[in-house]
Write a protein that holds these residues in place. Structure first.
Motif, PDB file in Angstrom:
ATOM      1  N   VAL A 238       0.820  -1.205   0.000  1.00  0.00           N
ATOM      2  CA  VAL A 238       0.000   0.000   0.000  1.00  0.00           C
ATOM      3  C   VAL A 238       0.856   1.258   0.000  1.00  0.00           C
ATOM      4  O   VAL A 238       0.443   2.312  -0.504  1.00  0.00           O
ATOM      5  CB  VAL A 238      -0.994  -0.007   1.176  1.00  0.00           C
ATOM      6  N   GLY A 239       2.077   1.173   0.551  1.00  0.00           N
ATOM      7  CA  GLY A 239       2.971   2.322   0.541  1.00  0.00           C
ATOM      8  C   GLY A 239       3.494   2.631  -0.845  1.00  0.00           C
ATOM      9  O   GLY A 239       3.454   3.781  -1.304  1.00  0.00           O
TER      10      GLY A 239
ATOM     11  N   LEU B  92       0.737   4.004  -3.068  1.00  0.00           N
ATOM     12  CA  LEU B  92       0.458   5.406  -2.776  1.00  0.00           C
ATOM     13  C   LEU B  92       1.535   6.310  -3.368  1.00  0.00           C
ATOM     14  O   LEU B  92       1.228   7.346  -3.985  1.00  0.00           O
ATOM     15  CB  LEU B  92       0.364   5.609  -1.263  1.00  0.00           C
TER      16      LEU B  92
ATOM     17  N   ASP C 201      -4.527   4.941  -5.218  1.00  0.00           N
ATOM     18  CA  ASP C 201      -5.312   4.852  -3.986  1.00  0.00           C
ATOM     19  C   ASP C 201      -5.365   3.376  -3.599  1.00  0.00           C
ATOM     20  O   ASP C 201      -6.015   2.581  -4.281  1.00  0.00           O
ATOM     21  CB  ASP C 201      -6.716   5.395  -4.230  1.00  0.00           C
ATOM     22  N   PRO C 202      -4.692   2.979  -2.523  1.00  0.00           N
ATOM     23  CA  PRO C 202      -4.674   1.557  -2.157  1.00  0.00           C
ATOM     24  C   PRO C 202      -6.058   0.961  -1.930  1.00  0.00           C
ATOM     25  O   PRO C 202      -6.290  -0.207  -2.262  1.00  0.00           O
ATOM     26  CB  PRO C 202      -3.838   1.532  -0.880  1.00  0.00           C
TER      27      PRO C 202
ATOM     28  N   LEU D 238       1.863  -3.811   4.430  1.00  0.00           N
ATOM     29  CA  LEU D 238       1.318  -2.618   5.073  1.00  0.00           C
ATOM     30  C   LEU D 238       2.461  -1.661   5.388  1.00  0.00           C
ATOM     31  O   LEU D 238       3.320  -1.961   6.224  1.00  0.00           O
ATOM     32  CB  LEU D 238       0.575  -2.999   6.352  1.00  0.00           C
ATOM     33  N   LYS D 239       2.445  -0.534   4.728  1.00  0.00           N
ATOM     34  CA  LYS D 239       3.549   0.415   4.833  1.00  0.00           C
ATOM     35  C   LYS D 239       2.968   1.820   4.836  1.00  0.00           C
ATOM     36  O   LYS D 239       2.184   2.177   3.956  1.00  0.00           O
ATOM     37  CB  LYS D 239       4.484   0.220   3.640  1.00  0.00           C
ATOM     38  N   ASP D 240       3.342   2.622   5.825  1.00  0.00           N
ATOM     39  CA  ASP D 240       2.838   3.990   5.889  1.00  0.00           C
ATOM     40  C   ASP D 240       3.840   4.943   5.244  1.00  0.00           C
ATOM     41  O   ASP D 240       5.027   4.626   5.106  1.00  0.00           O
ATOM     42  CB  ASP D 240       2.557   4.402   7.331  1.00  0.00           C
TER      43      ASP D 240
ATOM     44  N   GLN E 262      -1.461   6.946   5.202  1.00  0.00           N
ATOM     45  CA  GLN E 262      -2.345   5.838   4.879  1.00  0.00           C
ATOM     46  C   GLN E 262      -3.637   5.867   5.694  1.00  0.00           C
ATOM     47  O   GLN E 262      -3.632   6.212   6.877  1.00  0.00           O
ATOM     48  CB  GLN E 262      -1.647   4.496   5.134  1.00  0.00           C
ATOM     49  N   ASP E 263      -4.708   5.452   5.046  1.00  0.00           N
ATOM     50  CA  ASP E 263      -5.977   5.210   5.730  1.00  0.00           C
ATOM     51  C   ASP E 263      -5.988   3.729   6.119  1.00  0.00           C
ATOM     52  O   ASP E 263      -6.567   2.887   5.426  1.00  0.00           O
ATOM     53  CB  ASP E 263      -7.148   5.552   4.812  1.00  0.00           C
ATOM     54  N   LEU E 264      -5.317   3.401   7.219  1.00  0.00           N
ATOM     55  CA  LEU E 264      -5.178   2.006   7.621  1.00  0.00           C
ATOM     56  C   LEU E 264      -6.541   1.382   7.907  1.00  0.00           C
ATOM     57  O   LEU E 264      -6.801   0.236   7.506  1.00  0.00           O
ATOM     58  CB  LEU E 264      -4.277   1.904   8.851  1.00  0.00           C
TER      59      LEU E 264
ATOM     60  N   ILE F 181      -8.206   0.533   4.616  1.00  0.00           N
ATOM     61  CA  ILE F 181      -7.559  -0.610   3.965  1.00  0.00           C
ATOM     62  C   ILE F 181      -8.021  -1.912   4.602  1.00  0.00           C
ATOM     63  O   ILE F 181      -8.412  -2.871   3.918  1.00  0.00           O
ATOM     64  CB  ILE F 181      -6.023  -0.459   4.057  1.00  0.00           C
TER      65      ILE F 181
END
Length: 335
Positions: A213-214, A217, A222-223, A239-241, A275-277, A280
């Motif tokens: 997802v990082g 982005l 958009d993930p 999962l990566k911010d 990120q919108d964790l 997601i």
């Protein structure tokens, strides 16, 4: 290389923590792993802490993870299996990068990829995560790869890439493992349009995706939209911010390339970036995702174990919030 077994007290505490962090909701079937690049960056030598495999695996176990990616300097084969088993960890994935130019994969890269697949099978690993390697021109275009001066694969280059991926996917399945392709910033498959071209060129059942997802982005996507679009094709998740300030400077070209952005900590602790964790995870929960959730961070300002612990707990808290909310049925992925 000889590794020592983990202390019994560490294993007991790790087992207890995993129980405390476990979910009973729609993502209860997912496993949570992490990536040792946080301790020893594979691509950027000055971001390596020099931590040995035993210490890294102890950190991964005691911070509550179920498994990890194969890391730099890790043992191989039976020794790796024993080292992981002593900590009740699994080998979630082995990562392989495909060197490429605009004309497609470079000569010899298939042999290098096959060696990585051998390591996965020998170590009892589960997912073969394959991506393109960074390329001159694309490294500098990361974060703004839709600009007119960005180099792209030629049509022949696309054909060569798809052919190689079909070969590797077939060999991975024959070896009893799963494959997932990872779109990656700084490579020839970064932007949503490039991901879509690859998706159209090879069937989902032949080549599932790892959605990082990082990276998605950074590439302008958009993930959440990607998770909805590709649905079950996304069989593996990183999962990566992303630090929005560093990303903004990369997109404006104040930071000149992807590697320098990583040095500036483009990727930050989960929950502290753009990120919108929750969003997601909600999409994944709609389809009761039961693959790996790999918490990943290429570099950090705090000590690596501290960042790893933050990521694991932020993820657990987000999943618990989700457990308390009703989950809608997943809409059908667009065709």
């Amino acid at each position: 290389m000889t590794t020592a077994p983990a202390a019994t007290s560490l294993v007991d505490r790790a087992r207890q923590l995993r129980r405390l962090l476990a979910s009973s909701g729609p993502l209860a079937g997912a496993s949570v792993g992490t990536v040792p690049i946080l301790w020893n960056n594979v691509d950027i030598a000055e971001l390596r802490h020099g931590t040995d495999a035993e210490a890294i695996l102890d950190d991964i176990a005691r911070t509550g993870y179920d498994g990890c990616q194969l890391g730099l300097g890790f043992p191989e084969g039976e020794e790796l299996r024993a080292t992981l088993a002593a900590r009740e960890l699994r080998l979630a994935e082995v990562y392989a990068s495909v060197a490429a130019t605009m004309d497609g994969p470079t000569p010899g890269t298939l042999d290098e990829v096959r060696e990585r697949l051998r390591l996965l099978v020998a170590g009892g690993g589960e997912v073969f995560c394959i991506a393109l390697d960074g390329s001159p021109g694309r490294n500098e275009a990361a974060g703004h790869a839709t600009d007119d001066d960005t180099p792209h694969l030629t049509n022949a280059g696309w054909d060569e890439l798809v052919g190689l991926l079909r070969t590797v996917a077939a060999e991975t399945r024959a070896a009893g493992a799963r494959i997932a392709f990872h779109p990656h910033a700084g490579t020839f498959v970064e932007t949503p349009a490039e991901v879509e071209r690859l998706a159209a060129a090879i069937a989902a059942e032949e080549l599932p995706f790892c959605l990082d997802v990082g990276h998605y982005l950074v590439g302008g996507g958009d993930p959440i939209e990607a998770l909805r679009r590709y649905g079950d094709r996304v069989s593996h998740v990183h999962l990566k911010d992303v630090d929005p300030g560093v990303l903004g400077r990369l997109r404006s070209r104040e930071i000149g390339n992807f590697g320098d952005a990583v040095r500036q900590r483009l990727f930050t602790e989960l929950g502290s970036g753009a990120q919108d964790l929750d969003g997601i995870l909600a999409v994944l929960a709609e389809r009761r995702y039961d693959g790996w959730l790999m918490v990943e961070q290429d570099s950090s300002w705090p000590p690596p174990a501290e960042s790893a612990a933050i990521g694991r707990r932020v993820l657990a808290a987000a999943i618990r919030r989700l457990d308390r909310e009703p989950v809608a049925a997943a809409p059908a992925a667009p065709r």
